[in-house]
Write a protein that holds these residues in place. Structure first.
Motif, PDB file in Angstrom:
ATOM      1  N   GLU A  41      44.860  28.853  39.256  1.00  0.00           N
ATOM      2  CA  GLU A  41      44.255  29.153  40.553  1.00  0.00           C
ATOM      3  C   GLU A  41      43.046  30.065  40.370  1.00  0.00           C
ATOM      4  OE1 GLU A  41      46.775  31.386  43.186  1.00  0.00           O
ATOM      5  OE2 GLU A  41      47.675  32.533  41.554  1.00  0.00           O
ATOM      6  N   ARG A  42      42.185  30.063  41.377  1.00  0.00           N
ATOM      7  CA  ARG A  42      41.031  30.955  41.369  1.00  0.00           C
ATOM      8  C   ARG A  42      41.450  32.337  41.847  1.00  0.00           C
ATOM      9  NH1 ARG A  42      36.481  28.175  40.397  1.00  0.00           N
ATOM     10  NH2 ARG A  42      36.463  25.931  40.906  1.00  0.00           N
ATOM     11  N   GLU A  43      40.726  33.324  41.366  1.00  0.00           N
ATOM     12  CA  GLU A  43      40.945  34.704  41.817  1.00  0.00           C
ATOM     13  C   GLU A  43      39.573  35.375  41.878  1.00  0.00           C
ATOM     14  OE1 GLU A  43      44.063  38.115  40.647  1.00  0.00           O
ATOM     15  OE2 GLU A  43      42.562  37.706  39.096  1.00  0.00           O
ATOM     16  N   GLY A  44      39.011  35.460  43.075  1.00  0.00           N
ATOM     17  CA  GLY A  44      37.660  35.976  43.200  1.00  0.00           C
ATOM     18  C   GLY A  44      36.706  35.076  42.438  1.00  0.00           C
ATOM     19  N   GLY A  45      35.941  35.665  41.528  1.00  0.00           N
ATOM     20  CA  GLY A  45      35.052  34.862  40.704  1.00  0.00           C
ATOM     21  C   GLY A  45      35.706  34.383  39.431  1.00  0.00           C
ATOM     22  N   GLY A  46      36.962  34.774  39.202  1.00  0.00           N
ATOM     23  CA  GLY A  46      37.654  34.404  37.976  1.00  0.00           C
ATOM     24  C   GLY A  46      38.842  33.490  38.227  1.00  0.00           C
ATOM     25  N   LEU A 113      41.691  35.932  34.087  1.00  0.00           N
ATOM     26  CA  LEU A 113      40.445  35.657  33.380  1.00  0.00           C
ATOM     27  C   LEU A 113      39.248  36.039  34.233  1.00  0.00           C
ATOM     28  CD1 LEU A 113      41.245  32.047  32.057  1.00  0.00           C
ATOM     29  CD2 LEU A 113      41.686  34.222  30.895  1.00  0.00           C
ATOM     30  N   ALA A 114      38.215  36.510  33.575  1.00  0.00           N
ATOM     31  CA  ALA A 114      36.948  36.764  34.250  1.00  0.00           C
ATOM     32  C   ALA A 114      36.228  35.440  34.500  1.00  0.00           C
ATOM     33  CB  ALA A 114      36.088  37.691  33.396  1.00  0.00           C
ATOM     34  N   ALA A 115      35.091  35.511  35.159  1.00  0.00           N
ATOM     35  CA  ALA A 115      34.362  34.296  35.536  1.00  0.00           C
ATOM     36  C   ALA A 115      33.967  33.451  34.333  1.00  0.00           C
ATOM     37  CB  ALA A 115      33.115  34.665  36.343  1.00  0.00           C
ATOM     38  N   ASP A 116      33.727  34.093  33.176  1.00  0.00           N
ATOM     39  CA  ASP A 116      33.334  33.343  31.988  1.00  0.00           C
ATOM     40  C   ASP A 116      34.523  32.868  31.170  1.00  0.00           C
ATOM     41  OD1 ASP A 116      34.231  35.714  30.916  1.00  0.00           O
ATOM     42  OD2 ASP A 116      32.465  36.068  29.647  1.00  0.00           O
ATOM     43  N   GLY A 117      35.754  33.114  31.653  1.00  0.00           N
ATOM     44  CA  GLY A 117      36.943  32.688  30.935  1.00  0.00           C
ATOM     45  C   GLY A 117      37.534  33.733  30.023  1.00  0.00           C
ATOM     46  N   THR A 118      36.915  34.906  29.933  1.00  0.00           N
ATOM     47  CA  THR A 118      37.426  35.979  29.093  1.00  0.00           C
ATOM     48  C   THR A 118      38.697  36.568  29.688  1.00  0.00           C
ATOM     49  OG1 THR A 118      35.176  36.541  28.406  1.00  0.00           O
ATOM     50  CG2 THR A 118      36.873  38.198  28.013  1.00  0.00           C
ATOM     51  N   GLN A 119      39.699  36.786  28.859  1.00  0.00           N
ATOM     52  CA  GLN A 119      40.940  37.386  29.337  1.00  0.00           C
ATOM     53  C   GLN A 119      40.716  38.843  29.738  1.00  0.00           C
ATOM     54  OE1 GLN A 119      44.507  37.206  26.750  1.00  0.00           O
ATOM     55  NE2 GLN A 119      44.849  39.344  27.316  1.00  0.00           N
ATOM     56  N   THR A 120      41.264  39.230  30.888  1.00  0.00           N
ATOM     57  CA  THR A 120      41.205  40.624  31.316  1.00  0.00           C
ATOM     58  C   THR A 120      42.574  41.293  31.195  1.00  0.00           C
ATOM     59  OG1 THR A 120      41.504  39.919  33.625  1.00  0.00           O
ATOM     60  CG2 THR A 120      39.239  40.260  32.843  1.00  0.00           C
ATOM     61  N   THR A 121      43.631  40.627  31.673  1.00  0.00           N
ATOM     62  CA  THR A 121      44.986  41.160  31.533  1.00  0.00           C
ATOM     63  C   THR A 121      45.941  40.005  31.245  1.00  0.00           C
ATOM     64  OG1 THR A 121      45.549  40.960  33.891  1.00  0.00           O
ATOM     65  CG2 THR A 121      44.533  43.034  33.164  1.00  0.00           C
ATOM     66  N   ALA A 122      47.099  40.347  30.676  1.00  0.00           N
ATOM     67  CA  ALA A 122      48.126  39.335  30.412  1.00  0.00           C
ATOM     68  C   ALA A 122      49.492  40.001  30.377  1.00  0.00           C
ATOM     69  CB  ALA A 122      47.849  38.623  29.087  1.00  0.00           C
ATOM     70  N   GLN A 123      50.468  39.347  30.965  1.00  0.00           N
ATOM     71  CA  GLN A 123      51.842  39.807  30.886  1.00  0.00           C
ATOM     72  C   GLN A 123      52.773  38.605  30.963  1.00  0.00           C
ATOM     73  OE1 GLN A 123      52.894  42.292  34.209  1.00  0.00           O
ATOM     74  NE2 GLN A 123      52.378  40.749  35.745  1.00  0.00           N
ATOM     75  N   VAL A 124      54.017  38.788  30.529  1.00  0.00           N
ATOM     76  CA  VAL A 124      54.985  37.710  30.568  1.00  0.00           C
ATOM     77  C   VAL A 124      56.324  38.257  31.049  1.00  0.00           C
ATOM     78  CG1 VAL A 124      55.647  37.997  28.137  1.00  0.00           C
ATOM     79  CG2 VAL A 124      56.017  35.795  29.277  1.00  0.00           C
ATOM     80  N   ALA A 158      41.547  20.259  38.104  1.00  0.00           N
ATOM     81  CA  ALA A 158      40.116  20.579  38.127  1.00  0.00           C
ATOM     82  C   ALA A 158      39.839  21.887  37.392  1.00  0.00           C
ATOM     83  CB  ALA A 158      39.625  20.657  39.570  1.00  0.00           C
ATOM     84  N   LEU A 159      40.700  22.882  37.601  1.00  0.00           N
ATOM     85  CA  LEU A 159      40.504  24.169  36.939  1.00  0.00           C
ATOM     86  C   LEU A 159      40.826  24.093  35.448  1.00  0.00           C
ATOM     87  CD1 LEU A 159      41.872  26.728  39.563  1.00  0.00           C
ATOM     88  CD2 LEU A 159      39.493  26.138  39.034  1.00  0.00           C
TER      89      LEU A 159
END
Length: 460
Positions: A41-46, A113-124, A158-159
């Motif tokens: 899903e989208r989140e803002g610009g990311g 992920l940021a707009a360019d696909g870079t990971q910002t945070t991750a958890q499981v 699509a995403l």
């Protein structure tokens, strides 16, 4: 009642309940051991990647008979039309598999992920999920291309293309690489076996990027917690790079010194015989992969050179043993809990287990292909074929005086790779003659079409 039956009967679904999220699976159509499901899903610009992985740890009691047997096997071994599963079928293709329309226990990664696909945070964390569709690669690609996917998961498809493309660009920027050689595959069709070379669809590459993203996130979690096991591979050594550079010059597509090898490989067109030979030759740069366990301190070598980042196997626990331990460790670290003792205690033994099972899987795969090749060609001894020379020369065995040099070749129809006696120029298209095809010994042998048909059969 067996141990597996008892575990399945007593299994309880975890909280939170994420069944409102429309996860989907994308796999080969015949797959029943479905390890991964995604919802994007989208989140803002990311973006947010929700990636559900089969909750195998909850089905395998530590120290029990099933745990012992899976450690003996290491991974699922695949043969044409069949498999030797890592886990019992009622588990791997039943209670733990992420089938559509069934509520399932899973380890759910939430990666922002940021707009360019870079990971910002991750958890499981463990959660209950429900897939809404089981898609095959071609089916998913056709839906995406036609724009006619059902509304429930049209955005996820699509995403997937959007995020996958951006992650490939990030891979390129960090110097990562993939060997995009058309895969030689054995298929069981209408009661008989066939061989084909199958290039990957774009959606397979995008799907792989989500798995790579998750493996990189798992590595980061474990490194931050100073406990876990990484999939590592050293960078190519100077001699291998120098030899490969010479090959690229000889075949007319020089590898410039200022271009990373991953970037260079992306420029190769495997429809060109010379560039196909270069893609195969690049395998000399992808060697030495292994597993690196650690507990209490960070190991010196943490990078998987082809990924160009720290990386861990974390997305296929139904089919690969090590993933079960990675998931349990990551979930504990993300929750701020103590890592399970059974997972920590296994770390030192896992590299040897996985190495042995990887070797066995490779041998079985090669034996299956060799057998089908020999069967397909057994009635065509004496026939001639056009072939691309992939590499050469090589020698048969250690006694070079008693064995002739041979070159690696690829025939398009049927989809056979093998060896031809003699010193042939890599990247050239040659005419070869089949002089032996023995099903019992799984061997085939070619000679140049102008040479006497007296070669000793060699395994392909």
């Amino acid at each position: 009642m067996t141990e597996v039956d008892k575990v399945i009967a007593g299994h309880q679904l975890p909280t939170p309940d994420l069944t409102a999220l429309p996860f989907i699976t994308i796999d080969p159509p015949a797959s029943q051991d479905l390890d991964q499901a995604m919802f994007l899903e989208r989140e803002g610009g990311g973006y947010v990647v929700h990636y559900a992985i089969a909750d195998v740890p909850s089905f395998v009691p530590a120290g029990g008979p099933l745990d012992t047997e899976t450690r003996r096997r290491g991974q699922t071994i695949y043969t044409p039309g069949n498999r030797i599963p890592l886990h019992p079928i009622p588990l791997s293709e039943g209670a733990a598999s992420l089938f559509a329309n069934d509520s399932r226990s899973a380890f759910v990664w939430e990666i922002h992920l940021a707009a360019d696909g870079t990971q910002t945070t991750a958890q499981v964390r463990r959660a209950t999920v429900r897939s809404v569709a089981k898609l095959g690669y071609e089916q998913a690609q056709q839906m995406l291309d036609a724009g006619n996917a059902p509304a429930a998961y049209a955005e996820t498809l699509a995403l997937l293309a959007e995020i996958g493309t951006k992650r490939i660009e990030l891979e390129r920027a960090r110097g990562g690489a993939s060997l995009n050689v058309p895969q030689q595959e054995v298929e069981f069709v209408d009661g008989h076996y066939v061989l084909e070379f199958r290039p990957a669809l774009p959606i397979e590459d995008w799907n792989a990027q989500i798995s790579l993203l998750t493996g990189m996130a798992a590595a980061q979690v474990m490194l931050a917690g100073k406990v876990g096991i990484l999939r590592t591979m050293p960078a190519p050594d100077a001699d291998a790079i120098a030899a490969y550079r010479l090959q690229t010059v000889a075949l007319g597509k020089p590898w410039a010194a200022d271009i990373a090898y991953g970037e260079y490989l992306r420029t190769l067109d495997t429809a060109d015989p010379k560039q196909l030979a270069l893609m195969h030759g690049a395998s000399t740069l992808f060697r030495g992969a292994g597993y690196t366990p650690f507990n209490g301190s960070i190991p010196e070598a943490v990078t998987q050179a082809a990924v160009a980042a720290p990386y861990a196997h974390a997305t296929a626990p139904l089919r690969r043993l090590v993933d079960r331990f990675v998931l349990a460790i990551c979930a504990a670290l993300c929750a701020g809990e103590e890592v399970p003792g059974w997972a920590v205690e296994a770390l030192d033994a896992l590299p040897e287990i996985m190495s042995a099972s990887n070797q066995l899987a490779s041998k079985v795969d090669r034996a299956a292909i060799d057998t089908v090749e020999a069967a397909l060609l057994s009635h065509r001894v004496g026939a001639e074929f056009d072939a691309v020379v992939l590499a050469g020369p090589r020698t048969n065995g250690h006694n070079t005086k008693a064995s002739a040099a041979r070159s690696s070749i690829q025939i398009q129809d049927p989809a056979v790779t093998g060896y031809c006696e003699g010193i042939l120029e890599p990247g050239s298209v040659v005419r070869v003659k089949l002089v032996a095809a023995d099903i019992a010994t799984r061997t085939i042998s070619f000679v140049p079409a102008t040479a006497p048909a007296t070669a000793v059969p060699t395994g392909s």
